[in-house]
Design a protein around this motif. Structure first.
Motif, PDB file in Angstrom:
ATOM      1  N   PHE A 202      50.143  21.675 -57.727  1.00  0.00           N
ATOM      2  CA  PHE A 202      50.505  21.792 -59.240  1.00  0.00           C
ATOM      3  C   PHE A 202      50.602  20.357 -59.922  1.00  0.00           C
ATOM      4  O   PHE A 202      50.337  20.986 -61.560  1.00  0.00           O
ATOM      5  CB  PHE A 202      52.184  20.919 -58.940  1.00  0.00           C
ATOM      6  CG  PHE A 202      53.387  21.750 -58.512  1.00  0.00           C
ATOM      7  CD1 PHE A 202      53.619  22.287 -59.606  1.00  0.00           C
ATOM      8  CD2 PHE A 202      53.580  21.597 -57.235  1.00  0.00           C
ATOM      9  CE1 PHE A 202      54.965  23.048 -58.609  1.00  0.00           C
ATOM     10  CE2 PHE A 202      54.315  22.194 -56.263  1.00  0.00           C
ATOM     11  CZ  PHE A 202      55.383  23.177 -57.236  1.00  0.00           C
ATOM     12  N   VAL A 203      49.430  19.564 -59.688  1.00  0.00           N
ATOM     13  CA  VAL A 203      48.398  19.221 -61.165  1.00  0.00           C
ATOM     14  C   VAL A 203      47.074  19.898 -60.633  1.00  0.00           C
ATOM     15  O   VAL A 203      47.022  20.239 -62.294  1.00  0.00           O
ATOM     16  CB  VAL A 203      47.635  18.066 -59.886  1.00  0.00           C
ATOM     17  CG1 VAL A 203      46.680  17.443 -60.116  1.00  0.00           C
ATOM     18  CG2 VAL A 203      48.399  17.110 -58.754  1.00  0.00           C
ATOM     19  N   LYS A 241      51.569  14.342 -63.937  1.00  0.00           N
ATOM     20  CA  LYS A 241      52.471  15.629 -63.070  1.00  0.00           C
ATOM     21  C   LYS A 241      54.059  14.789 -63.015  1.00  0.00           C
ATOM     22  O   LYS A 241      54.908  14.830 -63.084  1.00  0.00           O
ATOM     23  CB  LYS A 241      52.226  16.139 -61.745  1.00  0.00           C
ATOM     24  CG  LYS A 241      53.106  16.374 -60.845  1.00  0.00           C
ATOM     25  CD  LYS A 241      52.409  16.694 -59.967  1.00  0.00           C
ATOM     26  CE  LYS A 241      52.354  15.130 -58.758  1.00  0.00           C
ATOM     27  NZ  LYS A 241      51.950  15.416 -57.676  1.00  0.00           N
ATOM     28  N   PHE A 270      55.212  22.665 -68.742  1.00  0.00           N
ATOM     29  CA  PHE A 270      54.721  22.838 -66.983  1.00  0.00           C
ATOM     30  C   PHE A 270      55.500  23.291 -66.129  1.00  0.00           C
ATOM     31  O   PHE A 270      54.635  24.176 -65.497  1.00  0.00           O
ATOM     32  CB  PHE A 270      54.974  20.883 -66.875  1.00  0.00           C
ATOM     33  CG  PHE A 270      54.360  20.489 -65.768  1.00  0.00           C
ATOM     34  CD1 PHE A 270      53.346  21.282 -64.396  1.00  0.00           C
ATOM     35  CD2 PHE A 270      55.504  19.688 -64.817  1.00  0.00           C
ATOM     36  CE1 PHE A 270      52.826  21.394 -63.340  1.00  0.00           C
ATOM     37  CE2 PHE A 270      55.080  18.921 -63.425  1.00  0.00           C
ATOM     38  CZ  PHE A 270      54.103  20.051 -62.091  1.00  0.00           C
ATOM     39  N   SER A 274      54.165  26.681 -63.473  1.00  0.00           N
ATOM     40  CA  SER A 274      54.621  26.279 -62.320  1.00  0.00           C
ATOM     41  C   SER A 274      55.348  27.199 -61.937  1.00  0.00           C
ATOM     42  O   SER A 274      55.395  27.227 -60.679  1.00  0.00           O
ATOM     43  CB  SER A 274      55.356  25.308 -61.844  1.00  0.00           C
ATOM     44  OG  SER A 274      54.099  23.706 -62.455  1.00  0.00           O
ATOM     45  N   MET A 311      59.689  15.949 -58.114  1.00  0.00           N
ATOM     46  CA  MET A 311      59.521  16.508 -59.371  1.00  0.00           C
ATOM     47  C   MET A 311      60.593  17.552 -60.197  1.00  0.00           C
ATOM     48  O   MET A 311      61.542  18.175 -58.773  1.00  0.00           O
ATOM     49  CB  MET A 311      58.946  17.990 -59.322  1.00  0.00           C
ATOM     50  CG  MET A 311      56.933  16.968 -59.871  1.00  0.00           C
ATOM     51  SD  MET A 311      55.878  19.016 -59.416  1.00  0.00           S
ATOM     52  CE  MET A 311      56.357  19.690 -57.786  1.00  0.00           C
TER      53      MET A 311
END
Length: 569
Positions: A202-203, A241, A270, A274, A311
């Motif tokens: 995810f980074v 993040k 984001f 993702s 998240m």
């Protein structure tokens, strides 16, 4: 005394079963979390934990992290003048945790329970066990991380008839396990996962989006041309993040060539970027549900483990799939370590745990290569014959009988695989062994192939030639992920020869590493001020006056807290 260790991709923890409860042990800096990072100082000494993580930015060519992803492979890491395997770097982290436990308990520690992702393969598990040996620990058991998490929650919440689904999304791996609890028994029904899916991915989404939308046009070079700059970018992406967990938008600032590039990302952007990762998360969940023969609405408890489950997009996906809110009484960073400590108590047969029984399953199917005779009497080679199927309760021992395939055959060579595909070429080979047979017509000689899989996820293969009674046991050959005992001993001797920074100097190391990282990040007067403070502190350290050092370090840390507004733990 047996300790429980969560050896994580991003952070590691150590705990112990004490006074009828799982207790986590702080490191020399007073934190329960020890970053899984290693760095080599300018004088060749080894730094582990927070100081090493800080040096990922200021000294990226002398530092390493996320090496857990490469356990059981030939991947090496160059830190300064030295080269390390992932097992050796993990051993240095384990050594640090062992030292923290010994300081906390006031006695030597030589045994440990170490957790691993449920979907770790045979080579990765053996590599983890080797890392424990190199750290001076007898590894009593390798415990699957989701099982550890459920074990921690199972004891905390009391016993009852429940079906628990554990989603474990760490820095580098994703596991899903379904467990059933009844009358003090915790039984793993199914496991699935992805060993290359975690918070780091995810980074990467943020890094890739930054480069596409702002980096290229700002003249930011590719990673291969500027490792230092991209270490800073990854850190900024990690901060972004985490910030997007609580905020709708975050701005990244990257300094390159004296120019500041600013770029904003929203939570919605984001999460949209993702989506491919979220689809990858769903696949193991669906497989585990099918293997456990459950409907999603039969799940009574949804447990999220691992820092990446913070998240919102992951939590929403889980809640939507199972129509329930996840359990969150224990920190997702700590729950696996607490479960490992519970398992340590079980191993020590603590009376408070007498009523707890736990079973686990094989996460992969395990089998051999074979061939099949077709209708026209030709043969199809490279077929997979599973001997132990995935999600079989362990420990288990299963056997199947095969026969020679050619006239006059004097030897039968077996290749050992794990995976689910029909053709062995699409599975993972984990070893080979062969057995001699008397020559004769095809199909005359029969060989019993027995697989034995233990609770640590380690496999033994035995061959028995029925006509002669000759037996052969598996010896892994040519597997790049497995070190021989001789290699382990040699590398252990090499690690003993390393200069390790004293534990009682950890606070000083952490302050200097943090200040050096900030020096790399900042410009102008602020950079000059940080540089002068670093120099003054180094001079003070040379004078070796503890009271002066402590006083300066406290004031220096407070000043850094005011400057470092983007620090994350």
């Amino acid at each position: 005394m047996i300790i429980g260790i969560d050896l994580g991709t991003t952070n590691s923890l150590v705990g112990v079963w004490k006074a009828a409860a799982a207790e986590l042990i702080p490191n020399a800096l007073g934190s329960l979390l020890t970053p899984s990072a290693v760095s080599v100082d300018d004088d060749g000494a080894i730094l582990v934990g927070l100081p090493a993580r800080e040096r990922l930015l200021s000294h990226p060519r002398q530092s390493a992290a996320s090496f857990k992803r490469y356990m059981g492979s030939n991947r090496s890491f160059q830190l300064g003048a030295r080269t390390f395997r992932a097992e050796e770097l993990s051993a240095l982290v384990l050594q640090s945790l062992k030292a923290d436990a010994e300081a906390f308990l006031g006695q030597p520690v030589s045994e440990a329970i170490i957790t691993v992702p449920a979907y770790f393969n045979d080579a990765q598990r053996k590599a983890t066990k080797a890392a424990g040996e190199m750290a001076g620990l007898k590894v009593e058991r390798l415990l699957n991380e989701p099982t550890a998490a459920a074990l921690a929650y199972g004891l905390q919440e009391g016993v009852g008839d429940r079906k628990i689904l554990v989603l474990d999304l760490g820095g580098g791996t994703f596991d899903v396990s379904i467990l059933e609890m009844f009358e003090g028994v915790m039984e793993v029904r199914a496991s699935a996962g992805d060993n290359f899916l975690g918070g780091e991915d995810f980074v990467d989404v943020i890094v890739d989006r930054f480069m596409a939308e702002a980096g290229v046009s700002a003249g930011i070079p590719p990673r291969s041309a500027s490792k230092e700059l991209h270490a800073n970018l990854r850190r900024q992406a990690e901060i972004a993040k985490r910030a997007l967990t609580d905020h709708e938008q975050h701005e990244i600032e990257l300094v390159h060539g004296g120019v500041v590039t600013r770029w904003s990302i929203t939570r919605n952007d984001f999460e949209t970027a993702s989506e491919p990762l979220l689809r990858r998360l769903r696949a193991p969940i669906e497989r585990a549900i099918r293997d456990a023969d459950l409907n999603p609405d039969q799940v009574t408890d949804l447990v999220l483990v691992g820092g990446a489950t913070r998240m919102p997009v992951v939590r929403r996906m889980a809640a939507r799939l199972f129509q329930r809110l996840p359990i969150a009484q224990i920190s997702p960073d700590e729950v696996v370590a607490r479960g490992a400590a519970v398992q340590a108590g079980l191993k020590m047969r603590d009376v408070a745990l007498d009523d707890v029984v736990m079973t686990d399953v094989a996460p992969y199917s395990l089998g051999i290569n074979t061939r099949s005779r077709l209708a026209d009497n030709s043969f199809l080679d490279g077929l997979y014959l599973p001997i132990i199927e995935r999600n079989t309760v362990i420990p288990v021992s299963r056997s199947k009988q095969v026969s020679t395939a050619a006239d006059g055959q004097r030897e039968v060579r077996f290749r050992i695989f794990q995976g689910e595909a029909r053709m062995v070429a699409d599975n993972i080979e984990i070893g080979q062994l062969s057995v001699p047979v008397p020559p004769g017509p095809a199909g005359k000689e029969r060989i019993d192939v027995r697989f034995t899989y233990d609770v640590s996820g380690l496999l033994e293969v035995d061959l028995l030639v029925v006509s002669t009674g000759q037996t052969v046991q598996l010896v892994i050959e040519g597997n790049p992920g497995i070190l021989s005992q001789q290699e382990i001993d040699e590398r252990l001797a090499g690690l003993r020869g390393l200069k390790i920074h004293p534990r009682d100097q950890a606070e000083n190391q952490a302050v200097i590493a943090r200040a050096e990282r900030l020096y790399e990040e900042r410009l102008g007067d602020e950079r000059t001020a940080i540089g002068k403070l670093i120099d003054d502190f180094r001079i003070l350290l040379e004078r070796q006056l503890p009271s002066e050092i402590e006083n300066y370090r406290t004031r220096f840390s407070e000043w850094l807290d005011r400057v470092d507004t983007t620090v994350f733990s």
